[in-house]
Motif scaffolding. Structure first.
Motif, short mmCIF file in Angstrom:
data_model
loop_
_atom_site.label_atom_id
_atom_site.label_comp_id
_atom_site.label_asym_id
_atom_site.label_seq_id
_atom_site.Cartn_x
_atom_site.Cartn_y
_atom_site.Cartn_z
N GLN A 1 93.43 103.30 21.97
CA GLN A 1 94.77 103.01 21.48
C GLN A 1 95.81 103.81 22.25
N SER A 2 95.46 105.05 22.57
CA SER A 2 96.38 105.93 23.27
C SER A 2 95.61 106.66 24.37
N LEU A 3 96.03 106.50 25.60
CA LEU A 3 95.34 107.15 26.72
C LEU A 3 95.42 108.67 26.57
N ALA A 4 96.57 109.18 26.15
CA ALA A 4 96.73 110.63 25.99
C ALA A 4 95.76 111.16 24.94
N MET A 5 95.60 110.42 23.83
CA MET A 5 94.68 110.86 22.78
C MET A 5 93.24 110.80 23.26
N ALA A 6 92.89 109.76 23.99
CA ALA A 6 91.53 109.63 24.52
C ALA A 6 91.23 110.77 25.48
N ILE A 7 92.17 111.09 26.36
CA ILE A 7 92.00 112.20 27.30
C ILE A 7 91.78 113.50 26.53
N VAL B 1 85.18 107.51 32.62
CA VAL B 1 84.41 107.45 31.38
C VAL B 1 84.91 106.30 30.51
N ILE B 2 86.23 106.21 30.35
CA ILE B 2 86.82 105.15 29.52
C ILE B 2 86.47 103.78 30.08
N GLU B 3 86.56 103.63 31.40
CA GLU B 3 86.22 102.34 32.03
C GLU B 3 84.74 102.02 31.88
N ALA B 4 83.88 103.04 32.04
CA ALA B 4 82.43 102.81 32.00
C ALA B 4 81.93 102.50 30.60
N THR B 5 82.52 103.12 29.58
CA THR B 5 82.02 102.91 28.21
C THR B 5 82.60 101.66 27.56
N HIS B 6 83.68 101.12 28.10
CA HIS B 6 84.33 99.92 27.58
C HIS B 6 84.72 100.06 26.11
N LYS B 7 85.04 101.28 25.68
CA LYS B 7 85.45 101.49 24.29
C LYS B 7 86.95 101.32 24.19
#
Length: 109
Positions: free
Chosen positions: A41-47, A32-38
């Motif tokens: 700042q923090s991978l843990a927070m994004a997850i 999702v992160i790769e596809a949305t290109h958003k």
């Protein structure tokens, strides 16, 4: 598909729909992160954020073993009920409602 202009949870839905099989949440969220290109700042927070959004969205179904799928893949439960069971449930609900009203009246007086 243009994932850049959709929310992360919508992107997760489309990714799962395309795969057609449950996916481990970290793998799914990374896609999702790769596809949305958003920016992240923090991978843990994004997850954490995306996982929470999926958890609250009824389109997603937790399959176990950290894997998520789509609710539409899960067959509906077959509920067996008799008319006797439903009338008993209705009577119980009426009785509970009557008891509740009596309690409210006693508190107000």
């Amino acid at each position: 598909m243009d994932f850049e202009h959709m929310s992360e949870v919508d992107a997760a839905y489309h990714i799962l729909a395309k795969k057609g099989t449950p996916v481990h949440y970290k793998e799914l969220i990374t896609e999702v992160i790769e596809a949305t290109h958003k920016p992240v700042q923090s991978l843990a927070m994004a997850i954490s954020e995306i996982y929470t959004m999926m958890n609250m969205d009824s389109r997603f179904h937790y399959e176990g073993e950290s894997k998520w799928g789509l609710t539409e893949w899960v067959p509906p439960e077959v509920k067996r009920s008799s008319s006797r069971a439903s009338s008993a449930t209705a009577k119980t609900a009426i009785t509970k409602e009557t008891a509740r009203k009596k309690k409210l009246e006693s508190i107000q007086n």
